[in-house]
Motif scaffolding. Structure first.
Motif, PDB file in Angstrom:
ATOM      1  N   GLY A 148     -12.841   3.833   0.070  1.00 20.09           N
ATOM      2  CA  GLY A 148     -12.281   5.062   0.610  1.00 20.09           C
ATOM      3  C   GLY A 148     -11.544   4.893   1.928  1.00 20.09           C
ATOM      4  O   GLY A 148     -12.065   4.315   2.876  1.00 20.09           O
ATOM      5  N   ASP A 149     -10.319   5.422   1.954  1.00 17.97           N
ATOM      6  CA  ASP A 149      -9.561   5.532   3.206  1.00 17.97           C
ATOM      7  C   ASP A 149      -9.808   6.938   3.736  1.00 17.97           C
ATOM      8  O   ASP A 149      -8.954   7.818   3.636  1.00 17.97           O
ATOM      9  CB  ASP A 149      -8.074   5.280   2.935  1.00 17.97           C
ATOM     10  N   THR A 150     -10.970   7.144   4.307  1.00 22.99           N
ATOM     11  CA  THR A 150     -11.471   8.478   4.608  1.00 22.99           C
ATOM     12  C   THR A 150     -10.573   9.272   5.538  1.00 22.99           C
ATOM     13  O   THR A 150     -10.459  10.496   5.407  1.00 22.99           O
ATOM     14  CB  THR A 150     -12.887   8.369   5.204  1.00 22.99           C
ATOM     15  N   ILE A 151      -9.942   8.607   6.494  1.00 23.69           N
ATOM     16  CA  ILE A 151      -9.082   9.330   7.439  1.00 23.69           C
ATOM     17  C   ILE A 151      -7.593   9.029   7.205  1.00 23.69           C
ATOM     18  O   ILE A 151      -6.743   9.413   8.008  1.00 23.69           O
ATOM     19  CB  ILE A 151      -9.474   9.040   8.892  1.00 23.69           C
ATOM     20  N   GLY A 152      -7.275   8.353   6.119  1.00 23.67           N
ATOM     21  CA  GLY A 152      -5.882   8.199   5.700  1.00 23.67           C
ATOM     22  C   GLY A 152      -5.030   7.296   6.552  1.00 23.67           C
ATOM     23  O   GLY A 152      -3.820   7.512   6.668  1.00 23.67           O
ATOM     24  N   VAL A 153      -5.620   6.248   7.146  1.00 20.95           N
ATOM     25  CA  VAL A 153      -4.854   5.383   8.048  1.00 20.95           C
ATOM     26  C   VAL A 153      -4.378   4.085   7.396  1.00 20.95           C
ATOM     27  O   VAL A 153      -3.666   3.298   8.023  1.00 20.95           O
ATOM     28  CB  VAL A 153      -5.668   5.035   9.307  1.00 20.95           C
ATOM     29  N   ALA A 154      -4.748   3.832   6.158  1.00 22.71           N
ATOM     30  CA  ALA A 154      -4.388   2.573   5.500  1.00 22.71           C
ATOM     31  C   ALA A 154      -2.887   2.482   5.235  1.00 22.71           C
ATOM     32  O   ALA A 154      -2.189   3.492   5.132  1.00 22.71           O
ATOM     33  CB  ALA A 154      -5.151   2.422   4.185  1.00 22.71           C
ATOM     34  N   THR A 155      -2.425   1.258   5.131  1.00 23.41           N
ATOM     35  CA  THR A 155      -1.056   0.967   4.700  1.00 23.41           C
ATOM     36  C   THR A 155      -1.143  -0.051   3.566  1.00 23.41           C
ATOM     37  O   THR A 155      -2.181  -0.695   3.377  1.00 23.41           O
ATOM     38  CB  THR A 155      -0.220   0.397   5.855  1.00 23.41           C
ATOM     39  N   PRO A 156      -0.071  -0.215   2.773  1.00 23.24           N
ATOM     40  CA  PRO A 156      -0.144  -1.110   1.617  1.00 23.24           C
ATOM     41  C   PRO A 156      -0.584  -2.535   1.945  1.00 23.24           C
ATOM     42  O   PRO A 156      -1.340  -3.149   1.183  1.00 23.24           O
ATOM     43  CB  PRO A 156       1.284  -1.069   1.063  1.00 23.24           C
ATOM     44  N   GLY A 169     -14.633  -8.800  -9.023  1.00 24.72           N
ATOM     45  CA  GLY A 169     -13.452  -8.557  -9.839  1.00 24.72           C
ATOM     46  C   GLY A 169     -12.854  -7.189  -9.579  1.00 24.72           C
ATOM     47  O   GLY A 169     -13.579  -6.229  -9.276  1.00 24.72           O
ATOM     48  N   VAL A 170     -11.537  -7.089  -9.702  1.00 22.97           N
ATOM     49  CA  VAL A 170     -10.888  -5.793  -9.464  1.00 22.97           C
ATOM     50  C   VAL A 170     -11.298  -4.753 -10.499  1.00 22.97           C
ATOM     51  O   VAL A 170     -11.138  -3.554 -10.273  1.00 22.97           O
ATOM     52  CB  VAL A 170      -9.343  -5.932  -9.447  1.00 22.97           C
ATOM     53  N   ASP A 171     -11.845  -5.201 -11.638  1.00 24.25           N
ATOM     54  CA  ASP A 171     -12.305  -4.258 -12.642  1.00 24.25           C
ATOM     55  C   ASP A 171     -13.495  -3.434 -12.147  1.00 24.25           C
ATOM     56  O   ASP A 171     -13.833  -2.407 -12.741  1.00 24.25           O
ATOM     57  CB  ASP A 171     -12.684  -4.984 -13.937  1.00 24.25           C
ATOM     58  N   ARG A 172     -14.118  -3.867 -11.057  1.00 16.47           N
ATOM     59  CA  ARG A 172     -15.256  -3.134 -10.496  1.00 16.47           C
ATOM     60  C   ARG A 172     -14.862  -2.306  -9.272  1.00 16.47           C
ATOM     61  O   ARG A 172     -15.719  -1.718  -8.619  1.00 16.47           O
ATOM     62  CB  ARG A 172     -16.384  -4.109 -10.131  1.00 16.47           C
ATOM     63  N   LEU A 173     -13.571  -2.265  -8.980  1.00 13.62           N
ATOM     64  CA  LEU A 173     -13.087  -1.573  -7.798  1.00 13.62           C
ATOM     65  C   LEU A 173     -12.226  -0.373  -8.162  1.00 13.62           C
ATOM     66  O   LEU A 173     -11.412  -0.434  -9.090  1.00 13.62           O
ATOM     67  CB  LEU A 173     -12.279  -2.525  -6.913  1.00 13.62           C
ATOM     68  N   ALA A 174     -12.420   0.707  -7.427  1.00 13.51           N
ATOM     69  CA  ALA A 174     -11.552   1.882  -7.505  1.00 13.51           C
ATOM     70  C   ALA A 174     -11.048   2.158  -6.096  1.00 13.51           C
ATOM     71  O   ALA A 174     -11.570   1.615  -5.115  1.00 13.51           O
ATOM     72  CB  ALA A 174     -12.324   3.084  -8.044  1.00 13.51           C
ATOM     73  N   VAL A 175     -10.023   2.985  -5.983  1.00 12.44           N
ATOM     74  CA  VAL A 175      -9.483   3.319  -4.664  1.00 12.44           C
ATOM     75  C   VAL A 175      -9.458   4.828  -4.478  1.00 12.44           C
ATOM     76  O   VAL A 175      -9.269   5.593  -5.425  1.00 12.44           O
ATOM     77  CB  VAL A 175      -8.070   2.730  -4.458  1.00 12.44           C
ATOM     78  N   HIS A 176      -9.650   5.229  -3.220  1.00 13.97           N
ATOM     79  CA  HIS A 176      -9.765   6.645  -2.870  1.00 13.97           C
ATOM     80  C   HIS A 176      -8.995   6.861  -1.570  1.00 13.97           C
ATOM     81  O   HIS A 176      -9.494   6.555  -0.487  1.00 13.97           O
ATOM     82  CB  HIS A 176     -11.249   6.986  -2.693  1.00 13.97           C
ATOM     83  N   PHE A 177      -7.778   7.384  -1.694  1.00 10.76           N
ATOM     84  CA  PHE A 177      -6.907   7.508  -0.530  1.00 10.76           C
ATOM     85  C   PHE A 177      -6.715   8.957  -0.101  1.00 10.76           C
ATOM     86  O   PHE A 177      -6.562   9.847  -0.940  1.00 10.76           O
ATOM     87  CB  PHE A 177      -5.536   6.886  -0.824  1.00 10.76           C
ATOM     88  N   HIS A 178      -6.699   9.145   1.223  1.00 12.26           N
ATOM     89  CA  HIS A 178      -6.308  10.426   1.810  1.00 12.26           C
ATOM     90  C   HIS A 178      -4.886  10.285   2.347  1.00 12.26           C
ATOM     91  O   HIS A 178      -4.448   9.192   2.692  1.00 12.26           O
ATOM     92  CB  HIS A 178      -7.278  10.831   2.920  1.00 12.26           C
ATOM     93  N   ASP A 179      -4.174  11.405   2.405  1.00 11.54           N
ATOM     94  CA  ASP A 179      -2.733  11.352   2.667  1.00 11.54           C
ATOM     95  C   ASP A 179      -2.361  11.787   4.084  1.00 11.54           C
ATOM     96  O   ASP A 179      -1.284  12.312   4.313  1.00 11.54           O
ATOM     97  CB  ASP A 179      -2.002  12.229   1.648  1.00 11.54           C
ATOM     98  N   THR A 180      -3.245  11.521   5.038  1.00 11.36           N
ATOM     99  CA  THR A 180      -3.046  11.955   6.419  1.00 11.36           C
ATOM    100  C   THR A 180      -1.697  11.521   6.982  1.00 11.36           C
ATOM    101  O   THR A 180      -1.000  12.292   7.641  1.00 11.36           O
ATOM    102  CB  THR A 180      -4.171  11.410   7.308  1.00 11.36           C
TER     103      THR A 180
END
Length: 316
Positions: free
Chosen positions: A194-202, A218-229
């Motif tokens: 989770g990018d809880t406060i939306g500060v991530a970049t690619p 493995g990436v098959d065990r990963l999900a992503v959760h982005f906020h659009d701050t």
């Protein structure tokens, strides 16, 4: 109704083989993460209709609610009532957030088959969210996860503050990987980063995903959760897709935030995600027209327009 029926442009070109996944699972969090941050509680009848409409739009994972204590998140105090009244659509999963052993008891009573726990990658947010230290959170979660697995439930582990923390600043990649691996070793099936406060970049997203792979996850065990701050949610999602991630969290209409991190704004809007996936030729199973209509309806219930750009464009 899909893009062609709406008179919308279809994909320009199919992605090159191996560059992007063929299909993506959309983990819809609007009914839980989206509504938990509302100032006023939404009537349970509206929540039930919202979930029904989302399922009718083709979404197959609908995070329904959370068994948190009412004084923590009063907007979700009706969790048991909601699940008792939910007409569960065939083929649709309805995960529920479970904070502790009592929450698991309530989930089992409600015949829930998918649960999620909510951990943090930083000390400060763990204390603010769980009233425990970074290491102490695992002692709380371990018996919950082990019992849930023993009961045949699937368990997702959320990791919040993966890219930045409003109190601690940038979060070291190795710290996030350490927390995530401990959750997987505990018995979680999947991690949602989770990018809880939306500060991530690619670039940051790519670095974190590479670090997990280097650590044997493995990436098959990963999900992503982005906020659009900062308007980066779609760009960050594309970076994750390019690394092979096939589960993406999003919220219908861009609803949501975080009651414990006031700088967190709305989640990635499911409609915006679907529009991008359509353009990339990635299968997702969602009817965009029905989804837009659902979010426009929900915006009316909440008394304000949807922040989703796609909802605005297609509802105007």
């Amino acid at each position: 109704m899909g893009p062609r029926e709406l008179g919308l442009p279809m994909q320009v070109a199919a992605p090159e083989p191996g560059e992007l996944p063929d299909a993506v699972t959309i983990w819809e969090v609007g009914a839980r993460d989206g509504l938990q941050n509302e100032e006023q509680a939404v009537p349970v009848e509206v929540k039930l209709e919202f979930l029904h409409r989302l399922a009718d739009a083709g979404l197959t994972v609908l995070e329904a609610t959370s068994f948190v204590r009412p004084e923590w998140v009063p907007q979700l105090a009706d969790a048991a009532e909601l699940l008792a009244g939910l007409d569960r659509a065939p083929g649709v999963r309805y995960p529920v957030l479970v904070p502790n052993a009592r929450g698991l008891d309530r989930a089992l009573e409600a015949q829930v088959r998918d649960i999620a726990i909510f951990a943090s990658a930083t000390e400060t947010f763990t204390r603010r969210n769980l009233n425990r230290g970074l290491d102490e959170q695992f002692a709380m979660f371990e018996p919950v996860v082990q019992r849930a697995v023993g009961e045949g439930l699937s368990v997702r582990g959320y990791v919040s503050m993966c890219f930045g923390d409003p109190w601690e600043g940038p979060v070291p990649v190795e710290q996030v990987v350490s927390v995530g691996k401990r959750l997987l070793e505990m018995g979680c099936d999947q991690l949602s980063l989770g990018d809880t406060i939306g500060v991530a970049t690619p670039g940051h997203v790519s670095a974190l995903l590479r670090a997990f792979v280097a650590a044997g996850v493995g990436v098959d065990r990963l999900a992503v959760h982005f906020h659009d701050t900062y308007g980066q949610a779609l760009s960050n999602t594309l970076a994750a897709l390019q690394h092979g991630v096939t589960t993406v969290d999003s919220s219908a209409g861009g609803l949501g935030g975080c009651p414990y991190a006031k700088s967190a704004t709305g989640n990635l809007a499911t409609e915006d995600l679907v529009w991008m996936l359509d353009g990339l030729g990635i299968k997702h199973g969602v009817d965009l027209g029905r989804l837009v209509a659902t979010s426009a309806w929900m915006a009316e219930q909440l008394g304000r327009p949807s922040p989703s750009r796609v909802v605005k464009a297609l509802s105007s």
